[in-house]
Design a protein around this motif. Structure first.
Motif, mmCIF file in Angstrom:
data_model
loop_
_atom_site.group_PDB
_atom_site.id
_atom_site.type_symbol
_atom_site.label_atom_id
_atom_site.label_comp_id
_atom_site.label_asym_id
_atom_site.label_seq_id
_atom_site.Cartn_x
_atom_site.Cartn_y
_atom_site.Cartn_z
ATOM 1 N N VAL A 49 0.820 -1.217 0.000
ATOM 2 C CA VAL A 49 0.000 0.000 0.000
ATOM 3 C C VAL A 49 0.852 1.264 0.000
ATOM 4 O O VAL A 49 0.965 1.953 -1.015
ATOM 5 C CB VAL A 49 -0.993 -0.009 1.188
ATOM 6 C CG1 VAL A 49 -1.724 1.330 1.285
ATOM 7 C CG2 VAL A 49 -2.013 -1.135 0.998
ATOM 8 N N ASP A 50 1.491 1.579 1.106
ATOM 9 C CA ASP A 50 2.224 2.842 1.222
ATOM 10 C C ASP A 50 3.487 2.817 0.357
ATOM 11 O O ASP A 50 4.364 1.979 0.531
ATOM 12 C CB ASP A 50 2.596 3.091 2.678
ATOM 13 C CG ASP A 50 1.365 3.241 3.554
ATOM 14 O OD1 ASP A 50 0.704 4.291 3.473
ATOM 15 O OD2 ASP A 50 1.049 2.293 4.307
ATOM 16 N N PHE A 105 -5.650 -7.805 -4.492
ATOM 17 C CA PHE A 105 -5.423 -7.895 -3.055
ATOM 18 C C PHE A 105 -4.411 -6.845 -2.614
ATOM 19 O O PHE A 105 -3.481 -6.525 -3.350
ATOM 20 C CB PHE A 105 -4.863 -9.279 -2.673
ATOM 21 C CG PHE A 105 -5.739 -10.419 -3.091
ATOM 22 C CD1 PHE A 105 -6.689 -10.935 -2.224
ATOM 23 C CD2 PHE A 105 -5.620 -10.983 -4.360
ATOM 24 C CE1 PHE A 105 -7.506 -11.997 -2.607
ATOM 25 C CE2 PHE A 105 -6.430 -12.035 -4.755
ATOM 26 C CZ PHE A 105 -7.380 -12.543 -3.881
ATOM 27 N N THR A 106 -4.599 -6.324 -1.414
ATOM 28 C CA THR A 106 -3.517 -5.557 -0.803
ATOM 29 C C THR A 106 -2.597 -6.541 -0.086
ATOM 30 O O THR A 106 -3.007 -7.649 0.283
ATOM 31 C CB THR A 106 -4.021 -4.541 0.234
ATOM 32 O OG1 THR A 106 -4.591 -5.241 1.348
ATOM 33 C CG2 THR A 106 -5.040 -3.596 -0.368
ATOM 34 N N ALA A 107 -1.348 -6.130 0.108
ATOM 35 C CA ALA A 107 -0.400 -6.896 0.923
ATOM 36 C C ALA A 107 0.400 -5.847 1.686
ATOM 37 O O ALA A 107 1.430 -5.365 1.222
ATOM 38 C CB ALA A 107 0.496 -7.765 0.062
ATOM 39 N N THR A 108 -0.085 -5.488 2.845
ATOM 40 C CA THR A 108 0.389 -4.296 3.542
ATOM 41 C C THR A 108 0.867 -4.583 4.957
ATOM 42 O O THR A 108 0.429 -5.565 5.579
ATOM 43 C CB THR A 108 -0.742 -3.238 3.586
ATOM 44 O OG1 THR A 108 -0.308 -2.094 4.311
ATOM 45 C CG2 THR A 108 -2.002 -3.792 4.236
ATOM 46 N N ILE A 160 -4.080 -9.008 2.524
ATOM 47 C CA ILE A 160 -3.002 -9.514 3.370
ATOM 48 C C ILE A 160 -2.621 -8.350 4.265
ATOM 49 O O ILE A 160 -2.220 -7.293 3.776
ATOM 50 C CB ILE A 160 -1.815 -9.999 2.535
ATOM 51 C CG1 ILE A 160 -2.224 -11.216 1.696
ATOM 52 C CG2 ILE A 160 -0.620 -10.343 3.426
ATOM 53 C CD1 ILE A 160 -1.157 -11.677 0.727
ATOM 54 N N LEU A 161 -2.765 -8.543 5.576
ATOM 55 C CA LEU A 161 -2.663 -7.447 6.533
ATOM 56 C C LEU A 161 -1.560 -7.692 7.555
ATOM 57 O O LEU A 161 -1.147 -8.838 7.785
ATOM 58 C CB LEU A 161 -3.999 -7.290 7.266
ATOM 59 C CG LEU A 161 -5.215 -7.028 6.365
ATOM 60 C CD1 LEU A 161 -6.506 -7.396 7.089
ATOM 61 C CD2 LEU A 161 -5.244 -5.566 5.916
ATOM 62 N N GLN A 213 -2.403 -11.616 9.042
ATOM 63 C CA GLN A 213 -3.816 -11.937 8.831
ATOM 64 C C GLN A 213 -4.120 -11.847 7.339
ATOM 65 O O GLN A 213 -3.827 -10.828 6.704
ATOM 66 C CB GLN A 213 -4.719 -10.991 9.602
ATOM 67 C CG GLN A 213 -6.194 -11.386 9.585
ATOM 68 C CD GLN A 213 -7.033 -10.445 10.428
ATOM 69 O OE1 GLN A 213 -7.148 -9.262 10.124
ATOM 70 N NE2 GLN A 213 -7.607 -10.962 11.497
ATOM 71 N N CYS A 214 -4.682 -12.910 6.794
ATOM 72 C CA CYS A 214 -4.973 -12.988 5.357
ATOM 73 C C CYS A 214 -6.455 -13.273 5.164
ATOM 74 O O CYS A 214 -6.980 -14.263 5.684
ATOM 75 C CB CYS A 214 -4.148 -14.093 4.696
ATOM 76 S SG CYS A 214 -2.379 -13.949 5.042
#
Length: 260
Positions: free
Chosen positions: A9-10, A40-43, A64-65, A70-71
């Motif tokens: 993300v960032d 999906f995000t993967a952040t 994906i956090l 946590q997915c």
């Protein structure tokens, strides 16, 4: 054929300069999604702090956090790796002894200990976080199960505590702090869990990133794409280097690989 795209993300989806998803990225992601590609995000951010992708959140198939702790696919948690409770408590005690700020991320709530101007600057000025629910005591957050602890430690302080918490690993994508998660959590394992749940091969995935916590997923994905603004170490492990987030990097890469 690429069937799933994973985005940090960032610095990847979101510009550090504007704190927004560039218009070109919004258009590219919507086009890819219309073509049937899953997004999906993967952040490193936990779900509670993922407030900066509103322009594309409606087309995200999952998340994906917390650096892979946590997915989530749709509404289903397909993988979750928690820091061992006694290690989370040890990290919190270490930070309290040093009077070091730390963000404690539970499965439901989060809390900040030893908050100071540095935390406020990173959270509210740099990352533009809007979360303000800090009414749950840290002891209760720990009892929920800890996905991630983000302490504002120096690298020397980080190296002091890590040997005492062998079930925990660290990733640093910004100099002021590190993200501590379960040693079994990273973005690569997140991609593997999502791919397995989807019933696709990991060779059918593509991942985009710019920071140190993106290295594992860029190596694991079928195609690893480093942004033009990425760290040199990240670029060295990428299959392809695109332009920066502010120079249509995601759009250019998706066009290069004929996904859009």
């Amino acid at each position: 054929m690429i069937k799933a795209l994973f985005f940090d993300v960032d610095g990847t989806l979101v510009s550090f300069n504007t704190h927004k998803v560039p218009e070109s990225t919004i258009e590219a992601l919507r086009e890819a999604h219309k073509c049937g590609v899953k997004l999906f995000t993967a952040t490193g951010r936990p779900r509670q702090l993922l407030n900066n992708i509103t322009e594309v959140e409606d087309i995200m198939d999952g998340f994906i956090l917390a650096t892979g702790a946590q997915c989530v696919y749709g509404d289903k948690v397909v993988r979750q790796d928690l820091i061992p409770t006694h290690e989370a408590e040890a990290i919190v005690d270490f930070c309290n002894r040093l009077d070091v700020p730390a963000v404690i991320v539970g499965t439901k709530d989060l809390q900040i200990i030893n908050r100071n101007d540095s935390v406020n600057h990173v959270f509210y000025d740099m990352l533009k976080v809007t979360y303000n629910k800090f009414d749950v005591p840290v002891e209760e957050v720990i009892r929920q199960g800890i996905l991630q602890i983000t302490p504002f430690l120096t690298e020397d302080q980080e190296h002091t505590i890590l040997p005492h918490v062998p079930g925990t690993t660290s990733a640093r994508w910004y100099p002021a702090f590190c993200d501590l998660t379960s040693a079994t959590a990273d973005k690569a394992n997140g991609i593997r869990a999502i791919a397995e749940h989807m019933g696709i091969n990991i060779s059918e995935t593509m991942a985009f990133g710019d920071g140190g916590n993106d290295l594992t997923m860029l190596r694991a994905a079928g195609v690893g794409v480093a942004m033009g603004n990425a760290l040199n170490e990240v670029k060295a492990h990428a299959d392809y280097i695109t332009s920066s987030v502010d120079e249509d990097g995601i759009t250019n890469a998706l066009k290069h690989f004929e996904i859009i």
